[in-house]
Scaffold this motif. Sequence first.
Motif: not given
Length: 232
Positions: A133-135, A215-221, A223-227
């Motif tokens: 949530e912070f990140r 993902k960082y190089r491609a500009g993708e999100p 932080i995703e919801q962990a399940v």
Amino acid sequence: MSVMADVGTIITSTLTGDITFSTVQAYRSPAAWWVFTPVTLLGGLLVYWIYKKVPFLDRHLERTIVVYTYIVIALIIFTGVIQRFGPNFSWFPEAWAGQPAWSTTIPPLLFMVMAWYGCAFNVRLRTHLSFNEFRSNMGPSGQIMLLVMDAILWMGFCIIVVTTTARVTVNSFDNFQIVLGTDNLMQWKFLITVPIAFLLMAGRVWENLFEDLKKYRAGEPLIEQAVIGGDV
């Protein structure tokens, strides 16, 4: 003995299976860190490569170990309870009476296996505490910085556990420690599963790190919801 001599003793004795008191002493020396730090890093990369080549293992290896270990633990405990209280009933066969001594010592060892392999899989799922949530309120640069820090900390944790549990395993092997309640089941056969589990965890750390950098190089999100119990 010098550190390099101890390194040689650790490598040769481990590969040949000729574990002696001098081997145990070498494992207790700083040389163990010189051996198992690269073993953990390179072993993790090997695990990562295997997961990429065999997606079935990537998806199912740790969770299969966890599920079947849990089933075995439950069966041992359930059977032990029946054997303990069954003789109170007249219909209970006498041949089944009497709880085996090992039924109280093997389940904790199996639980250790279940816990650490489950921990490795949840590193991949990112379900360990990470304050997402912070990140999620940070920019991409801040997020990738924290994700790289996660990888460094997890890898350091893996190196520490692989090194220290390898020492415990070798000491158990050298002292012929037997699982209590059994005649010839050696403790080291359970203990060795711990450094193996953390080698698998190191592979998951590399896997997450490479995925995050991509993902960082491609500009993708990032932080995703962990399940918990989800798919990789």
